[in-house]
Design an enzyme around this catalytic site. Structure first.
Site, PDB file in Angstrom:
ATOM      1  CB  CYS A 123      -1.835  26.399  10.896  1.00  0.00           C
ATOM      2  SG  CYS A 123      -1.353  28.063  11.372  1.00  0.00           S
ATOM      3  CB  CYS A 155      -2.998  27.907  14.220  1.00  0.00           C
ATOM      4  SG  CYS A 155      -2.920  28.575  12.575  1.00  0.00           S
ATOM      5  CG  ASP A 156      -3.395  24.120  15.494  1.00  0.00           C
ATOM      6  OD1 ASP A 156      -4.100  24.921  16.130  1.00  0.00           O
ATOM      7  OD2 ASP A 156      -3.750  23.601  14.429  1.00  0.00           O
TER       8      ASP A 156
END
Ligand code: NDP
Length: 311
Positions: free
Chosen positions: A135, A138-139
């Protein structure tokens, strides 16, 4: 004998727990089955920095523990277990847990989520959360200023590469064939992004590093030539699979298995069965959007039960 419940929630990610908070506050006395992966995909995430209300960020597992506690606080009956069979043929919806419990539910909220597909190589597991992610939203931030690789050739891979290209000096896109599956507009975008380097006919052999990812060993599928690309982050974007196999005999799905809901609602094709979270969302797939549709599902369930004279 079957257990009778007003509201059964299947799944324990942000969608399921949010549905539980709303349903329990509405006195629907929900029973929630967590599924095999309690907490869902956030359990394999480290810092979550884009969920509103956590100004300093939060670890994914801690966030899900907070969600669980909030649902429990209002009386949700949270059970560690898996719903392994359903029957939606009658007005009362039947579900069976893997311990044999038979449940008859007036309403059901499905929040079974989706699972990222992985390449299946050993080093992917070794470096999970140490440079390997599924992701970028997200990261990606943790790889700001560092070179990264993205594997995949669909819209997700194209989107992830575009997102990362704004943060990282070089994004190596590893495409296993000599063409991409992504929509033309997405392909054009990445072809026109200078710092996205497309490696055609390229498969990943191994992710390398000591404690964290330091590079990736790749092979050209046409020539057999092997090489190493130094990267700090390795993003797998080869698709997600919604966890909806259980419902395939009953609920409308698109051709990739995502549950279809009626416009502006969480309603499925079966009265009293509602869908929320990633099981019905292949586009946004964020914790906050899952929580949003979990809320919608509980409100729809509450209205349905009131209309039916059940609550
Ligand atoms: P897709 O199934 O569309 O694409 C998966 C990609 O991963 C394919 O290109 C496939 O390669 C590649 N792949 C699969 N297995 C491997 C492997 N082992 N090694 C290397 N590559 C592999 O998944 P997406 O998640 O990209 O998209 C799913 C759906 O969601 C699509 O319908 C898409 O259009 C949609 N979507 C829409 C978005 C939007 O509109 N903004 C954003 C994201 C997704 P190959 O082509 O060779 O099979």
């Amino acid at each position: 004998m079957a257990e009778k419940v007003k509201c059964l929630i299947i799944g324990s990610g942000p969608a399921g727990y949010t549905a539980a908070v709303y349903a329990s506050r509405a006195k629907l006395e929900p029973v929630l089955y967590t599924g095999a992966e309690m907490g869902g995909q956030l359990m394999i995430t480290t810092d979550v920095e884009n969920y509103p209300g956590y100004p300093d960020g939060i670890m994914g597992p801690q966030m899900m523990e907070d969600f669980r506690k909030q649902a429990a606080r209002f009386g949700t009956d949270i059970r560690m277990g898996v719903i392994s069979k359903v029957d939606f043929s009658g007005p009362v919806h039947k579900a069976w847990a893997d311990d044999g419990t038979e449940i008859h539910a007036d309403s059901i909220i499905i929040s079974t989520g989706a699972s990222a597909k992985w390449l299946g190589i050993e080093s992917e597991q070794t470096f999970m959360n140490k440079g390997v992610s599924a992701c970028a939203v997200c990261d990606g931030f943790f790889f700001k200023g560092m070179d990264v690789a993205v594997v995949g050739a669909g819209d997700t891979a194209a989107e992830e590469a575009s997102y990362l290209a704004k943060l990282c000096p070089k994004v190596h896109l590893l495409v296993r064939r000599d063409e991409m599956r992504a929509s033309k507009i997405m392909q054009e975008r990445i072809l026109n992004t200078e710092n996205i380097i497309i490696h055609w006919n390229t498969s990943t052999e191994e992710i390398i590093g000591k404690d964290e990812v330091e590079g990736v060993k790749v092979v050209n599928n046409k020539t057999g030539e092997k090489s190493e690309i130094p990267v700090k982050g390795f993003f797998v974007a080869i698709g997600h699979k919604p966890n909806t196999d259980l419902f395939k005999d009953w609920l409308d799905m698109d051709d990739t298995g995502y549950l279809v809901t009626k416009p502006d609602s969480a309603k499925t094709n079966i009265q009293g069965v509602f869908a929320s979270g990633d099981a019905r969302d292949k586009i946004y797939r964020q914790a906050v959007t899952a929580a949003g549709t979990g809320c919608m599902a509980a409100l729809d369930a509450e209205r349905y039960l009131a209309e039916e004279g059940i609550v």
